[in-house]
Design a protein around this motif. Structure first.
Motif, short mmCIF file in Angstrom:
data_model
loop_
_atom_site.label_atom_id
_atom_site.label_comp_id
_atom_site.label_asym_id
_atom_site.label_seq_id
_atom_site.Cartn_x
_atom_site.Cartn_y
_atom_site.Cartn_z
N TYR A 89 -12.62 31.74 14.32
CA TYR A 89 -11.22 31.34 14.54
C TYR A 89 -11.16 30.07 15.38
CZ TYR A 89 -10.90 36.29 13.34
OH TYR A 89 -11.06 37.51 12.73
N LEU A 136 -7.91 28.71 17.05
CA LEU A 136 -7.30 29.35 18.23
C LEU A 136 -7.82 28.64 19.48
CD1 LEU A 136 -7.60 33.20 17.56
CD2 LEU A 136 -5.51 31.87 17.67
N PRO A 184 2.27 42.83 27.00
CA PRO A 184 2.84 42.20 25.80
C PRO A 184 3.83 41.09 26.14
CG PRO A 184 2.99 44.60 25.65
CD PRO A 184 2.53 44.29 27.01
N LEU A 187 3.08 27.42 21.48
CA LEU A 187 3.73 26.96 20.25
C LEU A 187 4.70 25.82 20.57
CD1 LEU A 187 4.46 30.34 18.43
CD2 LEU A 187 2.93 28.52 17.65
N ASP A 242 -1.76 45.55 21.87
CA ASP A 242 -0.59 44.72 22.22
C ASP A 242 -0.38 43.62 21.18
OD1 ASP A 242 -1.22 44.86 25.83
OD2 ASP A 242 -0.15 46.22 24.48
N LEU A 243 -1.47 43.03 20.74
CA LEU A 243 -1.35 41.94 19.75
C LEU A 243 -0.86 42.47 18.41
CD1 LEU A 243 -4.51 39.95 20.82
CD2 LEU A 243 -2.17 39.08 20.81
N LEU A 299 2.83 42.69 18.81
CA LEU A 299 3.43 41.34 18.80
C LEU A 299 3.40 40.75 17.40
CD1 LEU A 299 1.92 40.10 22.19
CD2 LEU A 299 4.34 40.39 21.68
N GLU A 326 4.43 30.15 12.02
CA GLU A 326 3.33 29.73 12.90
C GLU A 326 3.04 30.81 13.92
OE1 GLU A 326 2.22 26.94 10.82
OE2 GLU A 326 1.20 27.13 12.75
N ARG A 327 4.13 31.40 14.46
CA ARG A 327 3.95 32.46 15.46
C ARG A 327 3.22 33.64 14.82
NH1 ARG A 327 8.86 33.57 16.59
NH2 ARG A 327 9.19 32.26 18.40
N ILE A 331 -0.51 32.85 14.36
CA ILE A 331 -1.33 32.83 15.57
C ILE A 331 -1.55 34.25 16.08
CG2 ILE A 331 0.47 32.46 17.34
CD1 ILE A 331 -1.42 30.48 18.66
N PHE A 332 -0.52 35.08 16.00
CA PHE A 332 -0.71 36.46 16.44
C PHE A 332 -1.68 37.19 15.54
CE2 PHE A 332 1.46 37.00 20.20
CZ PHE A 332 2.77 36.55 20.16
N HIS A 353 -4.24 35.87 13.93
CA HIS A 353 -5.60 35.44 14.27
C HIS A 353 -6.04 36.05 15.60
CE1 HIS A 353 -5.38 31.72 11.46
NE2 HIS A 353 -5.73 32.81 10.82
N LEU A 354 -5.12 36.08 16.55
CA LEU A 354 -5.47 36.68 17.85
C LEU A 354 -5.79 38.16 17.67
CD1 LEU A 354 -2.82 35.02 20.19
CD2 LEU A 354 -5.29 34.76 20.38
N ASP A 375 -6.86 39.66 14.99
CA ASP A 375 -8.15 39.79 14.29
C ASP A 375 -9.32 39.47 15.23
OD1 ASP A 375 -6.97 38.47 11.07
OD2 ASP A 375 -6.80 40.46 12.02
N LEU A 376 -9.13 38.47 16.07
CA LEU A 376 -10.20 38.09 17.01
C LEU A 376 -10.52 39.24 17.95
CD1 LEU A 376 -12.04 36.14 18.64
CD2 LEU A 376 -9.99 35.34 19.82
#
Lengths: 61, 662
Positions: free
Chosen positions: A20, A23, A46, A57, B192-193, B196, B495-496, B499-500, B502-503, B505-506
């Motif tokens: 990734y 990121l 959260p 962003l 949490d991700l 989100l 976009e949000r 990014i969430f 990918h986060l 998944d990471l």
């Protein structure tokens, strides 16, 4: 806290770099720190994470 | 790191009055020497009681606190005890007090209901509220990992649980170990991700609905994400239910092990009762047969006389039969003579009779008529005899005595068997109280019920996960379609969302990678410590399983499948040391009778390795287990303090500083 989360951050950074790369590294580190500080107050994490992502962003564009 | 400063006991177990142990600030080992039955296990228990409110006996059976009150103090009218643990953790000072005492107004407590337990925790001088206290203690030293800090050398089976991959207790312990190794930071972040990401997806779908081109897609997406959100909540609840059920199952499994002996006896009693019921039925059946036989038993009594009479009658009948033959011949002759005289004609030779012949025949006929009366009497007698024989034959029956005797013997045997079984049932009832029996039944019933519920919950989880998977696939398709549509309206939401995702998944990948990494590090450290402790040169190290269970590896690469209690000791200590090295959660190691199964060399290796495992070690040993001189020699500058448990009476032990020598 630095010692205890360094290991976690290191592991995540290795994965981020490979899988990734889009990121931002500091965003990921910041999330780790938020979660570590929120171990006893789960509702907090959260909100904090959402805030830093929004900031990112906003900066991004 | 948790660092105990002092332990203060008040009328706890054999420790009468107020007594305390102070642990030195400098890292090292404190040794408490105490012979058998002086209170070493109770000292370990005092720490367990302070932290978790539980006192365990040998076999890890929980002891009622009422039994812990010092007996002599109780006799003097004091019905309470207290433990105060003074410790430091992450630069904060704590004082944990837990006491057990009679309720207000109760002067002579009778049972557990007459007592109350009070516990409070001061942090830097301030008393914490109940919820905060529980959270704090759970953070500092969770009970599930206490076995890696409070080491009872007699309870090695706790560590063997870890060896079984499928063991529910092993899985629970694994989760607890991972908790102390820092994994929750990642698993919490992942959770949490995920939340989100769901919010971001919902926001994206709402934004898409504001655009005419993407309105329909947006509405479908919103509906799907809403459905998936409900499914995720449902899945979360099911997993929590499953976790509670598995905890309950593990707990019941432990209860069943503890009551295994009683359970076997209760099962035995149940089987015996069923056998007694069967015997009762058999005895009833045989007794009915006996009654039936006895109803005709009178025939046996008259059997002999009947047989004698029959014999006589049959002989008479035989005699009379010859007479009957003669009578029949005479009758036939008389008939023929009559016919011959009537017709003056011989029916035999077909000649007319002459006078002389006719006169002779008439004379014969007269003679025959004279014996007719006798013949008639003889015929009547013959008929009477035949009738008598018939009647007596009907009355004659096989001798029932043998059959009756056989049935009686069978009944006696069955009754003796029943008596034996009833005696055994009575013995079992004497051994186990009815309350214990009720407990066994209740535990068995609940255990079966919990197993069923676990299966049902696992099925529901599988089903829900399938539904979520399907929802995710559909959402992905819709998002792909939406991605093809450009529009500033929802570009930011897109976009949000990305990014969430990918986060999420990471961190998802991070959990798996870190978990494996932790296990590898624990395995490496445990192996290294093990090789320092063991005296066997052909051992190559330790191998770890999913639940942090460790098996010994031979230099040829094979696992050593079975190991002695001594080996179990060494492996358990290796795991404890490895966890201390790798965990953000660290604390003292308190060991009760740690060397019972170890030879001298292993003992030396273990004692010398202890100061490197953790900063604070408290050893509870008896003098022949670890001689004071040996302790000083092995530990040298790392031996910080010595205490001795001095006998005052059978129920009173004093903790004395120093006094390691006799």
């Amino acid at each position: 806290m630095t010692d205890e989360t360094d290991d976690l951050k290191g592991t995540l950074e290795n994965i981020r770099e490979q899988e990734y790369p889009d990121l931002p590294a500091d965003l990921v580190e910041h999330i780790v720190e938020i979660e570590y500080d929120s171990l006893e107050d789960r509702a907090r994490a959260p909100k904090e994470i959402n805030k830093i992502v929004e900031e990112y962003l906003g900066e991004d564009g | 790191m948790l660092n105990i400063r002092s332990i203060t006991l008040e009328d706890f177990g054999p420790f009468k009055g107020t007594q305390s142990i102070t642990l030195p600030e400098d890292p090292g080992v404190t040794v408490v020497f105490g012979e058998n039955m002086r209170g070493k296990t109770m000292l370990l228990n005092s720490i367990r009681y302070a932290l978790y409110g539980r006192v365990l006996s040998r076999g890890s059976k929980e002891i009622s606190p009422e039994q812990v009150i010092n007996w002599e103090s109780k006799e003097e009218g004091k019905h309470s005890f207290k433990v105060i643990l003074d410790f430091e953790h992450e630069d904060d000072d704590y004082e944990l007090t837990r006491m057990f005492k009679p309720r207000d107004g109760v002067t002579e407590p009778v049972d557990d209901d007459d007592y109350i337990e009070e516990v409070y925790l001061r942090k830097n001088g301030d008393v914490l509220g109940p919820d905060e206290k529980d959270r704090e203690l759970n953070r500092i030293m969770p009970e599930k990992v206490s076995r890696f800090f409070l080491f009872d050398g007699e309870l090695l089976q706790q560590y063997e649980e870890l060896l079984v991959d499928e063991s529910k207790m092993g899985q629970r312990i694994r989760e607890a170990i991972e908790r102390i190794l820092g994994l929750p930071v990642l698993t919490n972040a992942r959770a949490d991700l995920r939340e989100l990401l769901e919010d971001a997806e919902k926001a994206e779908s709402k934004a898409a609905q504001r655009n005419q081109k993407t309105q329909e897609l947006g509405a479908q997406l919103e509906s799907l994400t809403e459905t998936r959100s409900h499914l995720n909540d449902e899945l979360e609840e099911l997993k929590e239910d499953l976790s509670d059920l598995q905890d309950r199952e593990a707990s019941l499994h432990e209860d069943r092990k503890k009551i295994e002996a009683i359970r076997d006896r209760v099962e035995e009693k149940k089987d015996l009762e069923e056998e007694v019921d069967q015997l009762n039925d058999d005895i009833d059946g045989h007794q009915q047969r006996l009654r039936d036989e006895m109803a005709d038993a009178w025939r046996g009594i008259i059997r002999n006389p009947i047989q004698k009479k029959l014999e006589a009658l049959r002989k008479r009948e035989s005699d009379l039969r010859s007479t009957q033959t003669r009578i029949a011949v005479r009758k036939e002759l008389a008939n023929r003579f009559e016919k011959a005289v009537e017709g003056s004609h011989c029916p035999v030779c077909e000649q007319d009779l002459g006078e002389e012949t006719e006169s002779h025949i008439k004379k014969e006929l007269e003679d025959l008529r004279q014996v007719e009366e006798q013949d008639t009497e003889a015929e009547e007698e013959y008929r009477d005899v035949a009738r008598a024989i018939s009647i007596l034959e009907d009355l004659e029956a096989p001798d029932p005595a043998e059959r009756i005797e056989g049935i009686v013997q069978t009944i006696d045997r069955l009754k003796a068997e029943r008596t034996d079984k009833k005696d055994t049932i009575a013995d079992i009832e004497n051994e186990i109280e009815s309350s214990q029996e009720d407990e066994v039944h209740a535990i068995n019933r609940e255990y079966k019920d919990v197993i069923k519920k676990i299966q049902a919950t696992e099925d529901a989880i599988e089903e829900t996960e399938e539904e979520i998977k399907e929802a995710n696939q559909n959402i992905k398709k819709l998002q792909a379609q939406l991605d093809k549509e450009s529009g500033a309206d929802f570009e930011k939401e897109r976009e949000r969302r990305k990014i969430f995702k990918h986060l999420r998944d990471l961190f998802d990948d991070g959990v798996d990678v870190y978990r494996d990494k932790l296990r590898d590090e624990v395995e490496e450290d445990a192996s290294r410590i093990f090789l320092d402790l063991t005296t066997e040169p052909e051992y190559d190290g330790l191998r770890i399983n999913e639940n942090y269970g460790l098996t010994i590896v031979h230099e040829d690469g094979d696992d050593i499948p079975v190991r002695s209690a001594g080996a179990e000791h060494v492996v358990a200590l290796s795991l404890m040391g490895a966890l201390q090295n790798n965990a953000p959660l660290q604390g003292p190691i308190i060991m009760d009778s740690p060397f019972g199964r170890l030879d001298e060399q292993h003992e030396k290796n273990v004692v010398q390795a202890l100061p490197a495992m953790t900063d604070q070690v408290l050893l509870l040993v008896y003098r022949s287990e670890l001689r004071p001189e040996a302790a000083r020699d092995f530990l040298k500058g790392k031996l910080r303090a010595e205490y001795s448990m001095e006998r005052i009476s059978a129920r009173h032990t004093d903790l004395v500083k120093g006094g390691g020598d006799d």
